[in-house]
Structure formats: structure tokens, C-alpha cells
Design a protein around this motif. Structure first.
Motif, mmCIF file in Angstrom:
data_model
loop_
_atom_site.group_PDB
_atom_site.id
_atom_site.type_symbol
_atom_site.label_atom_id
_atom_site.label_comp_id
_atom_site.label_asym_id
_atom_site.label_seq_id
_atom_site.Cartn_x
_atom_site.Cartn_y
_atom_site.Cartn_z
ATOM 1 N N ILE A 1 0.846 -1.191 0.000
ATOM 2 C CA ILE A 1 0.000 0.000 0.000
ATOM 3 C C ILE A 1 0.885 1.246 0.000
ATOM 4 O O ILE A 1 1.751 1.389 0.872
ATOM 5 N N PRO A 2 0.708 2.156 -0.943
ATOM 6 C CA PRO A 2 1.511 3.387 -0.949
ATOM 7 C C PRO A 2 1.201 4.239 0.284
ATOM 8 O O PRO A 2 0.040 4.542 0.553
ATOM 9 N N SER A 3 2.230 4.593 1.022
ATOM 10 C CA SER A 3 2.024 5.382 2.237
ATOM 11 C C SER A 3 1.417 6.745 1.930
ATOM 12 O O SER A 3 0.598 7.262 2.702
ATOM 13 N N PHE A 4 1.809 7.326 0.798
ATOM 14 C CA PHE A 4 1.291 8.632 0.421
ATOM 15 C C PHE A 4 -0.217 8.566 0.194
ATOM 16 O O PHE A 4 -0.964 9.454 0.612
ATOM 17 N N ILE B 1 -5.944 9.282 2.223
ATOM 18 C CA ILE B 1 -7.255 8.730 2.545
ATOM 19 C C ILE B 1 -7.657 9.049 3.982
ATOM 20 O O ILE B 1 -8.812 9.377 4.270
ATOM 21 N N LEU B 2 -6.699 8.981 4.902
ATOM 22 C CA LEU B 2 -6.999 9.183 6.324
ATOM 23 C C LEU B 2 -7.285 10.641 6.668
ATOM 24 O O LEU B 2 -7.839 10.924 7.733
ATOM 25 N N PHE C 1 0.624 1.634 11.445
ATOM 26 C CA PHE C 1 0.173 0.578 10.534
ATOM 27 C C PHE C 1 1.355 -0.079 9.820
ATOM 28 O O PHE C 1 1.484 -1.310 9.811
ATOM 29 N N PHE C 2 2.214 0.729 9.233
ATOM 30 C CA PHE C 2 3.345 0.165 8.499
ATOM 31 C C PHE C 2 4.359 -0.477 9.445
ATOM 32 O O PHE C 2 5.047 -1.436 9.067
ATOM 33 N N ALA C 3 4.470 0.042 10.668
ATOM 34 C CA ALA C 3 5.416 -0.542 11.624
ATOM 35 C C ALA C 3 4.972 -1.924 12.091
ATOM 36 O O ALA C 3 5.809 -2.787 12.384
ATOM 37 N N ALA D 1 8.216 10.822 7.256
ATOM 38 C CA ALA D 1 8.454 12.046 6.488
ATOM 39 C C ALA D 1 7.283 12.342 5.556
ATOM 40 O O ALA D 1 6.948 13.499 5.302
ATOM 41 N N VAL D 2 6.643 11.281 5.048
ATOM 42 C CA VAL D 2 5.516 11.448 4.125
ATOM 43 C C VAL D 2 4.313 12.066 4.832
ATOM 44 O O VAL D 2 3.496 12.733 4.206
ATOM 45 N N THR D 3 4.213 11.847 6.146
ATOM 46 C CA THR D 3 3.051 12.362 6.875
ATOM 47 C C THR D 3 3.018 13.885 6.909
ATOM 48 O O THR D 3 2.012 14.470 7.306
ATOM 49 N N ALA D 4 4.103 14.533 6.478
ATOM 50 C CA ALA D 4 4.088 15.993 6.383
ATOM 51 C C ALA D 4 3.023 16.461 5.401
ATOM 52 O O ALA D 4 2.553 17.599 5.470
#
Length: 216
Positions: free
Chosen positions: A62-65, A70-71, A88-90, A152-155
Motif C-alpha cells: 500500500i503506498p504510504s502517500f 485517505i486518512l 500501521f506500516f510498523a 516524512a511522508v506524513t508531512a
């Protein structure tokens, strides 16, 4: 130029680094607890274990971006979607390693413990879990390295951390200090990943008995 950029913005860099490390560390602890609980439930069943491993494999695709995007709809911007995505990814590598580690324990050892009157939960916590812990911890280390980048993507959702420097620089490519901003974020993430891995290595030294380390 790059070093001057860091010096001039050191308070922001330091605060962003602390936020990034805190987000990853707290999410990693939460992910470890969740993964262990799931592993404890499913490892004794080949069918459930297969499902858990399948979910772990599929989840990593699943692409993290896309997931953070979506969230944003149900949770809005900020910390909440960031924690959910990183956690989730961890979970995924930790869950996989936990199941593998628990299933790899010699059943004769377990049966011997049960034979002297130890209950299932006591056997799990005092025999099986310590023996599987080195493999589980390897999963934790893999997760830590992976989600340091995911954080970093969560920015994109205005999450905390160094991702803000990366996104800010990319949005201003060609402008003043754009590349410097990106490099600060990227190098900062790499340094934090190395620091966290060293801490986890130290945790392994403290929590894995010498006999188990030699055996592995």
C-alpha cells in the motif's frame, strides 16, 4: 550553503528532528504491542498464521502517500493520521517476525514446560517469548528503519517531523534554499534512523540473554 542553512534554522531543525523521532518511537512501541498481541493469538494456528503473514505482505504494498491522503478525510490534518499511518506500516514486519519466531521454537521445550505444570500463558511469557525475542527485535529494527521514511511522508497531512523541510523544498524547487531544505530533511531522517537503530541494538544487548545470543 547547506551548513549555513542548518545553523540559521537550528531551532526549527532541532524541534523537527525531535518531533520526527518522537512520532516514530511512540508509533513503534504501539505497533510492537499490537503485533505481539496478534502474534500470540494466531501463531498456534497454521491457517491464522498464514492469514497474518498474507496481510503483512499485502499491507507493505500500500503506498504510504495514498494512505495518508485517505486518512485525512475522516481524521483531518495533524498528528492523528500520522500516528495511524506510521503505526500501521510498523506493525507489518514485526507481526511477521513475531509469528515466525514463535513458530520456530522447539515444541519439545514447550511440552517440557507444560509437563512440569506451567500454564499456557506462563509458558508463552517465560519460555516462548524470550526465545522468540531476538527474531521479534529484528522485525522491530526493520520497522524502525522503514517507518522513519514513512514518517516524512506524513508531512503531507501536516504531521510533525522533518518531512516539512522536504515538502517545503520540493514545492519551491528553483527558489532560494529549496535544495538545502530538502537535504536537511533527508539527511536528518537518515541520522535519526541510525540513532534509533543503535538504541535498538543496545536494547537487544540488555534484553537478550547471552546464552540465546550465542545460540543464534
Amino acid at each position: 550553503m547547506w551548513w549555513n542553512y542548518v545553523v540559521d534554522r537550528w531551532p526549527q531543525v532541532w524541534f523537527g528532528s525531535w518531533q520526527h523521532f518522537s512520532l516514530v518511537a511512540q508509533s513503534l512501541i504501539l505497533a510492537t504491542l499490537i503485533a505481539l498481541l496478534i502474534a500470540f493469538v494466531v501463531y498456534g494456528s497454521p491457517k491464522l498464521s498464514s492469514v497474518a503473514n498474507g496481510v503483512s505482505a499485502v499491507g507493505l504494498t500500500i503506498p504510504s502517500f495514498a494512505l495518508i491522503g485517505i486518512l485525512i478525510v475522516p481524521f483531518g490534518f495533524g498528528v492523528t493520521p500520522s500516528v495511524i499511518v506510521v503505526t500501521f506500516f510498523a506493525i507489518l514486519p514485526i507481526l511477521r517476525n513475531a509469528v515466525v519466531g514463535l513458530q520456530g521454537i522447539d515444541r519439545a521445550i514447550v511440552e517440557s514446560a507444560r509437563g512440569i505444570g506451567m500454564g499456557r500463558m506462563r509458558t508463552l511469557l517465560t519460555i516462548e517469548f524470550p526465545l522468540a525475542w531476538p527474531i521479534i527485535l529484528t522485525g522491530v529494527r526493520i520497522s524502525a528503519q522503514m517507518v522513519m521514511g514513512v514518517a516524512a511522508v506524513t508531512a503531507y497531512a501536516l504531521g510533525p517531523g522533518l518531512g516539512g523541510f522536504i515538502f517545503s523544498g520540493l514545492s519551491r524547487l528553483g527558489g532560494a534554499n529549496a535544495i538545502e531544505s530538502v537535504w536537511v530533511g533527508v539527511i536528518g531522517v537518515v541520522i535519526l534512523a541510525l540513532i534509533l537503530d543503535l538504541l535498538l541494538v543496545g536494547l537487544g544487548r540488555l534484553t537478550i540473554s547471552r546464552g540465546i545470543r550465542v545460540g543464534n
